[in-house]
Design an enzyme around this catalytic site. Structure first.
Site, PDB file in Angstrom:
ATOM      1  N   ALA A 105      40.270 -15.388  -9.654  1.00 17.17           N
ATOM      2  CA  ALA A 105      38.809 -15.346  -9.681  1.00 17.17           C
ATOM      3  C   ALA A 105      38.314 -14.711  -8.384  1.00 17.17           C
ATOM      4  O   ALA A 105      39.034 -14.628  -7.392  1.00 17.17           O
ATOM      5  CB  ALA A 105      38.248 -16.754  -9.835  1.00 17.17           C
ATOM      6  N   GLY A 148      42.957 -17.484 -11.843  1.00 16.85           N
ATOM      7  CA  GLY A 148      42.238 -17.203 -13.079  1.00 16.85           C
ATOM      8  C   GLY A 148      42.910 -16.146 -13.922  1.00 16.85           C
ATOM      9  O   GLY A 148      42.773 -16.140 -15.147  1.00 16.85           O
ATOM     10  N   GLU A 151      45.496 -17.962 -15.872  1.00 20.07           N
ATOM     11  CA  GLU A 151      44.794 -18.747 -16.887  1.00 20.07           C
ATOM     12  C   GLU A 151      44.305 -17.858 -18.025  1.00 20.07           C
ATOM     13  O   GLU A 151      44.384 -18.237 -19.201  1.00 20.07           O
ATOM     14  CB  GLU A 151      43.621 -19.484 -16.242  1.00 20.07           C
ATOM     15  CG  GLU A 151      44.065 -20.587 -15.289  1.00 20.07           C
ATOM     16  CD  GLU A 151      42.922 -21.181 -14.485  1.00 20.07           C
ATOM     17  OE1 GLU A 151      42.823 -22.408 -14.413  1.00 20.07           O
ATOM     18  OE2 GLU A 151      42.123 -20.394 -13.918  1.00 20.07           O
ATOM     19  N   GLU A 171      45.545 -21.884  -6.403  1.00 22.02           N
ATOM     20  CA  GLU A 171      44.262 -22.476  -6.006  1.00 22.02           C
ATOM     21  C   GLU A 171      44.412 -23.537  -4.919  1.00 22.02           C
ATOM     22  O   GLU A 171      43.535 -23.697  -4.067  1.00 22.02           O
ATOM     23  CB  GLU A 171      43.567 -23.087  -7.240  1.00 22.02           C
ATOM     24  CG  GLU A 171      43.032 -22.083  -8.237  1.00 22.02           C
ATOM     25  CD  GLU A 171      44.036 -21.665  -9.290  1.00 22.02           C
ATOM     26  OE1 GLU A 171      43.629 -21.033 -10.273  1.00 22.02           O
ATOM     27  OE2 GLU A 171      45.244 -21.983  -9.128  1.00 22.02           O
TER      28      GLU A 171
END
Length: 297
Positions: A105, A148, A151, A171
């Site tokens: 992200a 992300g 994911e 993360e």
């Protein structure tokens, strides 16, 4: 078609074959791929394959290693609506430009956010559009798939990876945790111990390790990744779109229900195929020793 069949497949069929859209809830009878093209800033969209029946979404922020900003994910979500409404598309491929699939992200976008804002806005809520697609989605992971990005790949139905791909959930190194399914999907795929190791340390794994652990279906030389993904998409797209959507839904339930409930759902979906023209055509063609001509009905 019987009432039972309609109850079983109406929603996915509507989304997959162009009668409704999650984005607007209105009729999208003639929306086509090109409608979104000129307005896209962070992704590109093309039709691929000999029959032009494969939708290719490419994350296109190469200088930022395709970091997933909110605007990019909105474009992905809206493009998915268009691709699902386009009944010429039988499968969708998601890949990244440059040397990354998506390196995570966009940290610059998130660093100044506070709890009240992300809680009230339900931050990341619309990022899982791909996970609820009725059409099959293939991730062609060509480099880093971190945070992300990992994911996002796990939201897809099948992951093909280049030999240079790297996967991870880093993360924890940033003082936070995965927020778009990393702790949940990864655990279901690779098991508790390996998921804990990746999530609690932020370690990255190679494409070879990802294949060994069941995260990836196939590891491919970089220059063959997209052609192989397109070939897979074409194989799926040559089949009954209706049956493919039903099969995908049945497999999805394996991760979300008990075995007994999943078996019950599978049996009902199987029964429902007997109300379709494609099931009749497929079996008739097999008996007649000819190729089936599916009509997605």
């Amino acid at each position: 078609m019987t009432s039972l069949a309609k109850l079983s497949i109406t929603f996915c069929r509507n989304v997959a074959f162009g009668t409704i859209s999650r984005r607007s809830g209105t009729l999208l009878n003639n929306i086509r791929l090109s409608s979104a093209g000129p307005n896209l800033q962070y992704i590109t969209v093309e039709k691929k394959g000999e029959q032009q029946n494969i939708g290719l979404i490419t994350l296109n922020r190469p200088k930022a290693l395709n970091a997933l900003c909110n605007a990019l994910m909105k474009e992905v979500s809206e493009t998915m609506d268009d691709l699902e409404a386009d009944d010429s598309i039988g499968a969708i491929i998601l890949t990244g430009s440059g040397k990354a699939f998506a390196a995570g992200a966009d940290i610059k976008e998130m660093k100044d956010q506070n709890f009240a804002h992300v809680f009230r806005s339900n931050f990341l809520a619309h990022w899982d559009r791909i996970a609820y697609a009725c059409k099959p989605v293939i991730a062609a992971v060509n480099g880093y798939a971190l945070g992300g990005g990992c994911e996002l790949a796990m939201m897809c139905d099948i992951i093909y990876a280049s030999e240079t791909a790297k996967f991870g959930q880093p993360e924890i190194i940033l003082g936070t945790i995965p927020g778009a399914g990393g702790t949940q999907r990864l655990t279901r795929i690779v098991g508790k111990s390996k998921a804990m190791e990746m999530v609690l340390t932020g370690m990255q794994i190679t494409a070879e390790e990802a294949e060994k652990w069941g995260l990836v279906s196939k590891v491919i030389p970089p220059d063959q990744l997209l052609p192989e993904a397109i070939k897979l998409g074409e194989k799926i797209a040559s089949l009954s779109k209706l049956s493919v959507a039903m099969a995908k839904e049945a497999v999805g339930h394996a991760y979300e229900t008990t075995l007994q409930e999943g078996l019950k759902i599978e049996k009902r979906m199987f029964h429902s195929t007997f109300a379709t023209d494609d099931r009749r055509e497929g079996m008739t063609a097999f008996v007649d020793k000819r190729a089936p001509k599916f009509t997605d009905s």
